[in-house]
Write a protein that holds these residues in place. Structure first.
Motif, PDB file in Angstrom:
ATOM      1  N   PRO A 113      70.734   5.145  48.107  1.00  0.00           N
ATOM      2  CA  PRO A 113      69.375   5.694  48.224  1.00  0.00           C
ATOM      3  C   PRO A 113      69.174   6.278  49.620  1.00  0.00           C
ATOM      4  CG  PRO A 113      69.330   3.498  47.282  1.00  0.00           C
ATOM      5  CD  PRO A 113      70.731   3.729  47.759  1.00  0.00           C
ATOM      6  N   ILE A 114      68.374   7.302  49.711  1.00  0.00           N
ATOM      7  CA  ILE A 114      68.081   7.933  51.002  1.00  0.00           C
ATOM      8  C   ILE A 114      66.615   7.692  51.342  1.00  0.00           C
ATOM      9  CG2 ILE A 114      67.703  10.153  49.852  1.00  0.00           C
ATOM     10  CD1 ILE A 114      68.533  11.552  52.421  1.00  0.00           C
ATOM     11  N   ALA A 115      66.356   7.363  52.591  1.00  0.00           N
ATOM     12  CA  ALA A 115      64.987   7.207  53.079  1.00  0.00           C
ATOM     13  C   ALA A 115      64.700   8.368  54.022  1.00  0.00           C
ATOM     14  CB  ALA A 115      64.815   5.880  53.800  1.00  0.00           C
ATOM     15  N   LEU A 116      63.557   8.999  53.835  1.00  0.00           N
ATOM     16  CA  LEU A 116      63.150  10.142  54.654  1.00  0.00           C
ATOM     17  C   LEU A 116      61.788   9.882  55.271  1.00  0.00           C
ATOM     18  CD1 LEU A 116      63.868  13.008  52.097  1.00  0.00           C
ATOM     19  CD2 LEU A 116      65.341  12.317  53.998  1.00  0.00           C
ATOM     20  N   THR A 117      61.578  10.433  56.454  1.00  0.00           N
ATOM     21  CA  THR A 117      60.241  10.476  57.021  1.00  0.00           C
ATOM     22  C   THR A 117      59.901  11.936  57.255  1.00  0.00           C
ATOM     23  OG1 THR A 117      60.971  10.311  59.320  1.00  0.00           O
ATOM     24  CG2 THR A 117      60.453   8.247  58.187  1.00  0.00           C
TER      25      THR A 117
ATOM     26  N   LYS B 275      51.985  20.890  53.514  1.00  0.00           N
ATOM     27  CA  LYS B 275      53.435  21.013  53.320  1.00  0.00           C
ATOM     28  C   LYS B 275      54.182  20.063  54.261  1.00  0.00           C
ATOM     29  CE  LYS B 275      55.160  23.423  50.829  1.00  0.00           C
ATOM     30  NZ  LYS B 275      55.547  23.111  49.455  1.00  0.00           N
ATOM     31  N   PRO B 276      55.218  19.399  53.736  1.00  0.00           N
ATOM     32  CA  PRO B 276      56.028  18.523  54.587  1.00  0.00           C
ATOM     33  C   PRO B 276      56.830  19.341  55.604  1.00  0.00           C
ATOM     34  CG  PRO B 276      56.429  18.093  52.252  1.00  0.00           C
ATOM     35  CD  PRO B 276      55.628  19.349  52.340  1.00  0.00           C
ATOM     36  N   TYR B 277      56.971  18.800  56.802  1.00  0.00           N
ATOM     37  CA  TYR B 277      57.816  19.427  57.822  1.00  0.00           C
ATOM     38  C   TYR B 277      58.426  18.322  58.685  1.00  0.00           C
ATOM     39  CZ  TYR B 277      54.232  18.663  61.406  1.00  0.00           C
ATOM     40  OH  TYR B 277      53.345  18.094  62.273  1.00  0.00           O
ATOM     41  N   ASN B 278      59.387  18.715  59.508  1.00  0.00           N
ATOM     42  CA  ASN B 278      60.095  17.765  60.358  1.00  0.00           C
ATOM     43  C   ASN B 278      60.634  16.596  59.519  1.00  0.00           C
ATOM     44  OD1 ASN B 278      61.195  16.755  62.707  1.00  0.00           O
ATOM     45  ND2 ASN B 278      59.297  15.771  63.362  1.00  0.00           N
ATOM     46  N   ILE B 279      61.295  16.942  58.426  1.00  0.00           N
ATOM     47  CA  ILE B 279      61.839  15.933  57.511  1.00  0.00           C
ATOM     48  C   ILE B 279      63.131  15.388  58.104  1.00  0.00           C
ATOM     49  CG2 ILE B 279      62.673  15.480  55.182  1.00  0.00           C
ATOM     50  CD1 ILE B 279      60.966  17.920  54.285  1.00  0.00           C
ATOM     51  N   GLN B 280      63.172  14.088  58.291  1.00  0.00           N
ATOM     52  CA  GLN B 280      64.322  13.434  58.913  1.00  0.00           C
ATOM     53  C   GLN B 280      64.803  12.274  58.047  1.00  0.00           C
ATOM     54  OE1 GLN B 280      65.628  14.422  61.951  1.00  0.00           O
ATOM     55  NE2 GLN B 280      64.182  16.119  61.798  1.00  0.00           N
TER      56      GLN B 280
ATOM     57  N   GLY C 105      58.847  21.233  47.391  1.00  0.00           N
ATOM     58  CA  GLY C 105      58.019  20.519  46.424  1.00  0.00           C
ATOM     59  C   GLY C 105      56.531  20.737  46.605  1.00  0.00           C
ATOM     60  N   PRO C 106      55.764  19.885  45.954  1.00  0.00           N
ATOM     61  CA  PRO C 106      54.307  20.034  45.985  1.00  0.00           C
ATOM     62  C   PRO C 106      53.725  19.762  47.367  1.00  0.00           C
ATOM     63  CG  PRO C 106      54.902  17.950  44.983  1.00  0.00           C
ATOM     64  CD  PRO C 106      56.180  18.698  45.215  1.00  0.00           C
ATOM     65  N   ARG C 107      52.507  20.220  47.531  1.00  0.00           N
ATOM     66  CA  ARG C 107      51.753  19.914  48.747  1.00  0.00           C
ATOM     67  C   ARG C 107      51.419  18.423  48.749  1.00  0.00           C
ATOM     68  NH1 ARG C 107      49.354  24.791  50.887  1.00  0.00           N
ATOM     69  NH2 ARG C 107      49.687  26.460  49.399  1.00  0.00           N
ATOM     70  N   TRP C 108      51.048  17.934  49.923  1.00  0.00           N
ATOM     71  CA  TRP C 108      50.660  16.531  50.078  1.00  0.00           C
ATOM     72  C   TRP C 108      49.225  16.443  50.554  1.00  0.00           C
ATOM     73  CZ3 TRP C 108      53.759  11.997  49.748  1.00  0.00           C
ATOM     74  CH2 TRP C 108      55.033  12.237  49.253  1.00  0.00           C
ATOM     75  N   ILE C 109      48.557  15.410  50.115  1.00  0.00           N
ATOM     76  CA  ILE C 109      47.195  15.109  50.538  1.00  0.00           C
ATOM     77  C   ILE C 109      47.321  13.957  51.531  1.00  0.00           C
ATOM     78  CG2 ILE C 109      44.924  14.312  49.790  1.00  0.00           C
ATOM     79  CD1 ILE C 109      45.844  15.424  46.947  1.00  0.00           C
ATOM     80  N   HIS C 110      46.827  14.169  52.734  1.00  0.00           N
ATOM     81  CA  HIS C 110      47.005  13.184  53.797  1.00  0.00           C
ATOM     82  C   HIS C 110      45.660  12.879  54.430  1.00  0.00           C
ATOM     83  CE1 HIS C 110      48.913  11.099  57.093  1.00  0.00           C
ATOM     84  NE2 HIS C 110      50.096  11.339  56.560  1.00  0.00           N
ATOM     85  N   ASN C 111      45.287  11.609  54.515  1.00  0.00           N
ATOM     86  CA  ASN C 111      43.992  11.223  55.060  1.00  0.00           C
ATOM     87  C   ASN C 111      43.999  10.997  56.566  1.00  0.00           C
ATOM     88  OD1 ASN C 111      42.966  11.312  52.499  1.00  0.00           O
ATOM     89  ND2 ASN C 111      43.339   9.166  52.086  1.00  0.00           N
ATOM     90  N   GLU C 112      45.181  10.845  57.147  1.00  0.00           N
ATOM     91  CA  GLU C 112      45.261  10.603  58.590  1.00  0.00           C
ATOM     92  C   GLU C 112      46.098  11.692  59.240  1.00  0.00           C
ATOM     93  OE1 GLU C 112      46.332   6.721  59.940  1.00  0.00           O
ATOM     94  OE2 GLU C 112      45.567   5.807  58.116  1.00  0.00           O
TER      95      GLU C 112
END
Length: 109
Positions: free
Chosen positions: A50-54, A62-67, A88-95
């Motif tokens: 399995p791979i873990a990404l941040t 849109k996700p960026y700086n994916i590591q 992929g899809p956009r993300w909804i982020h509250n912080e």
């Protein structure tokens, strides 16, 4: 914040979520992985972990700086997963300025 994307291992957090919800995101990722792995040998597939990404989420969702936090053990596969998340899809982020972490497992053969 962490989310596993594989089968029914879902841990949801109110801080961030993919547009369309976790079930749709999981299906998107698993379908893309399945389509991309057509050329892979069984030996390669059996060796993947399995791979873990941040990643961060921009003002447009849109996700960026994916590591990678942990690698699948195969750099090409890691790159493929990062591309799948970028496209992929956009993300909804509250912080603002909070990194998102997701864990992605290879679908069963």
């Amino acid at each position: 914040y962490s989310k596993s994307v594989a089968n029914d291992e879902m841990v949801q957090d109110a801080d961030a979520s993919p547009e369309g919800g976790w079930p749709a995101f999981e299906a998107y990722v698993q379908n893309k992985i399945t389509a991309e792995r057509g050329y892979a040998t069984d030996a390669l597939l059996d060796s993947l972990k399995p791979i873990a990404l941040t990643f961060s989420i921009d003002a447009n969702g849109k996700p960026y700086n994916i590591q990678p936090v942990s690698s699948s053990g195969n750099a090409d596969y890691d790159y493929t997963i990062i591309s799948i998340i970028q496209q992929g899809p956009r993300w909804i982020h509250n912080e603002k300025n909070k990194r998102v972490k997701i864990n992605i497992q290879l679908p069963e053969k």
